[in-house]
Scaffold this motif. Structure first.
Motif, PDB file in Angstrom:
ATOM      1  N   GLY A   6       0.789  -1.176   0.035  1.00  0.00           N
ATOM      2  CA  GLY A   6       0.216   0.182   0.078  1.00  0.00           C
ATOM      3  C   GLY A   6       0.780   1.275   0.022  1.00  0.00           C
ATOM      4  N   LEU A   7       0.232   2.292   0.076  1.00  0.00           N
ATOM      5  CA  LEU A   7       0.801   3.767   0.254  1.00  0.00           C
ATOM      6  C   LEU A   7       1.653   3.911   1.501  1.00  0.00           C
ATOM      7  N   LEU A   8       2.916   4.469   1.259  1.00  0.00           N
ATOM      8  CA  LEU A   8       3.915   4.304   2.160  1.00  0.00           C
ATOM      9  C   LEU A   8       4.324   3.189   3.011  1.00  0.00           C
ATOM     10  N   THR A   9       4.295   2.186   1.983  1.00  0.00           N
ATOM     11  CA  THR A   9       4.944   0.848   2.683  1.00  0.00           C
ATOM     12  C   THR A   9       6.411   0.913   3.100  1.00  0.00           C
ATOM     13  N   ASP A  10       7.080   1.435   2.002  1.00  0.00           N
ATOM     14  CA  ASP A  10       8.579   1.724   2.264  1.00  0.00           C
ATOM     15  C   ASP A  10       9.013   2.979   3.121  1.00  0.00           C
ATOM     16  N   TRP A  11       9.951   2.948   3.907  1.00  0.00           N
ATOM     17  CA  TRP A  11      10.585   4.037   4.636  1.00  0.00           C
ATOM     18  C   TRP A  11      11.031   5.056   3.705  1.00  0.00           C
ATOM     19  N   PRO A  12      11.257   6.314   3.782  1.00  0.00           N
ATOM     20  CA  PRO A  12      11.628   7.269   2.814  1.00  0.00           C
ATOM     21  C   PRO A  12      13.128   6.981   2.649  1.00  0.00           C
ATOM     22  N   TRP A  13      13.819   6.433   3.595  1.00  0.00           N
ATOM     23  CA  TRP A  13      15.362   6.100   3.196  1.00  0.00           C
ATOM     24  C   TRP A  13      15.598   4.855   2.543  1.00  0.00           C
ATOM     25  N   THR A  14      14.672   4.089   2.393  1.00  0.00           N
ATOM     26  CA  THR A  14      14.754   2.787   1.534  1.00  0.00           C
ATOM     27  C   THR A  14      15.674   2.949   0.505  1.00  0.00           C
ATOM     28  N   SER A  18      22.296   0.569   2.399  1.00  0.00           N
ATOM     29  CA  SER A  18      23.159   0.205   3.515  1.00  0.00           C
ATOM     30  C   SER A  18      23.417   1.674   4.246  1.00  0.00           C
ATOM     31  N   PHE A  19      23.264   2.682   3.341  1.00  0.00           N
ATOM     32  CA  PHE A  19      23.607   3.847   3.719  1.00  0.00           C
ATOM     33  C   PHE A  19      22.445   4.791   4.469  1.00  0.00           C
ATOM     34  N   LYS A  20      21.522   4.093   4.732  1.00  0.00           N
ATOM     35  CA  LYS A  20      20.277   4.760   5.766  1.00  0.00           C
ATOM     36  C   LYS A  20      20.710   5.563   6.767  1.00  0.00           C
ATOM     37  N   TYR A  21      21.720   5.214   7.411  1.00  0.00           N
ATOM     38  CA  TYR A  21      21.992   5.999   8.765  1.00  0.00           C
ATOM     39  C   TYR A  21      22.599   7.367   8.221  1.00  0.00           C
ATOM     40  N   LEU A  22      22.914   7.634   6.930  1.00  0.00           N
ATOM     41  CA  LEU A  22      23.277   9.286   6.885  1.00  0.00           C
ATOM     42  C   LEU A  22      22.145   9.915   6.941  1.00  0.00           C
ATOM     43  N   ASP A  92      16.043  -2.398  11.958  1.00  0.00           N
ATOM     44  CA  ASP A  92      16.614  -0.896  12.610  1.00  0.00           C
ATOM     45  C   ASP A  92      15.723   0.161  11.756  1.00  0.00           C
ATOM     46  N   ASP A  93      14.972   0.085  11.175  1.00  0.00           N
ATOM     47  CA  ASP A  93      14.373   1.181  10.449  1.00  0.00           C
ATOM     48  C   ASP A  93      13.515   1.915  11.270  1.00  0.00           C
ATOM     49  N   GLN A  94      12.848   1.046  12.187  1.00  0.00           N
ATOM     50  CA  GLN A  94      11.827   1.651  13.351  1.00  0.00           C
ATOM     51  C   GLN A  94      12.935   2.574  14.283  1.00  0.00           C
ATOM     52  N   ILE A  95      14.005   2.129  14.622  1.00  0.00           N
ATOM     53  CA  ILE A  95      14.710   2.847  15.529  1.00  0.00           C
ATOM     54  C   ILE A  95      15.118   4.094  14.927  1.00  0.00           C
ATOM     55  N   ILE A  96      15.630   4.075  13.643  1.00  0.00           N
ATOM     56  CA  ILE A  96      15.921   5.322  13.003  1.00  0.00           C
ATOM     57  C   ILE A  96      14.710   6.208  12.960  1.00  0.00           C
TER      58      ILE A  96
END
Length: 172
Positions: A6-14, A18-22, A92-96
Motif C-alpha cells: 500500500g501507500l507508504l509501505t517503504d521508509w523514505p530512506w529505503t 546500507s547508507f540509511k544511517y546518513l 533498525d528502520d523503526q529505531i531510525i
C-alpha cells in the motif's frame, strides 16, 4: 513485502540501502555541537539511546539465532530460512524513525528542560506516557492492521515469519 503493498509501505530512506544511517548525520553533528557549546546533554542522550537500542537489539537477535541454530528449546521445530532473514533485515528502520521523532520533539516541541530524563520525575513521566497512551495506541493499531484491507497491504508479511525472533515483532 506485503501481498499488495500500500501507500507508504517503504521508509523514505529505503533507496539509500546500507547508507540509511546518513539520514541521522545532521542530528549527530547538531547534538555534538550543542553539547560542545551549551552543554546540552539531552540531544546527545537521544543519540546515545539510539546506539544502545541498536546494540541491545543486535545482541538479542544474535542470541536468538544462536539458540535456533543450536536447536534446543525451539518454539517451532524448524530452522530459520534465508528469506525470513532477508525480509527482516530492515529491523533498525523503526529505531531510525523513533530517533528522528524523539530528536524533533526534543528540539521543536518540548524545549530544553521540560522532560529531564536524568532525574527520577522525568523518568517516571516517560514511563507513564509510554505505558499509558503509547501501549494503548499500539494495541489498537495492531488490531486494525488485522482488518482485511490493511492486512493485505501492510501486515501480511509480518505473519509470514514462521520462526519467531525478537525482531519479528517489530517487523510490521
Amino acid at each position: 513485502m506485503a501481498s499488495r503493498p500500500g501507500l507508504l509501505t517503504d521508509w523514505p530512506w529505503t533507496p539509500l540501502g546500507s547508507f540509511k544511517y546518513l539520514v541521522l548525520v545532521p542530528l549527530v553533528i547538531d547534538s555534538i555541537y550543542s553539547y560542545a557549546t551549551t552543554r546540552d546533554h539531552e540531544k546527545i542522550l537521544v543519540m546515545a539511546l539510539m546506539v544502545w537500542r541498536i546494540v541491545h537489539s543486535q545482541v538479542w537477535i544474535s542470541f536468538s539465532r544462536y539458540r535456533t541454530a543450536k536447536g534446543t528449546k525451539r518454539i517451532v521445530n524448524k530452522s530459520i530460512e534465508f528469506d525470513q532473514v532477508d525480509r527482516e533485515r530492515t529491523w533498525d528502520d523503526q529505531i531510525i524513525f523513533n530517533t528522528l521523532i524523539a530528536y524533533l520533539v526534543k528540539v521543536y516541541l518540548i524545549g530544553t528542560d521540560t522532560l529531564p530524563f536524568w532525574r527520577l520525575d522525568g523518568l517516571v513521566l516517560v514511563a507513564l506516557l509510554h505505558a499509558g497512551p503509547v501501549e494503548f495506541i499500539y494495541y489498537w493499531f495492531h488490531r486494525a492492521l488485522h482488518h482485511h484491507f490493511l492486512y493485505s497491504r501492510y501486515h501480511s508479511h509480518h505473519h509470514s515469519s514462521i520462526v519467531t525472533e525478537p525482531i519479528t515483532c517489530t517487523y510490521t
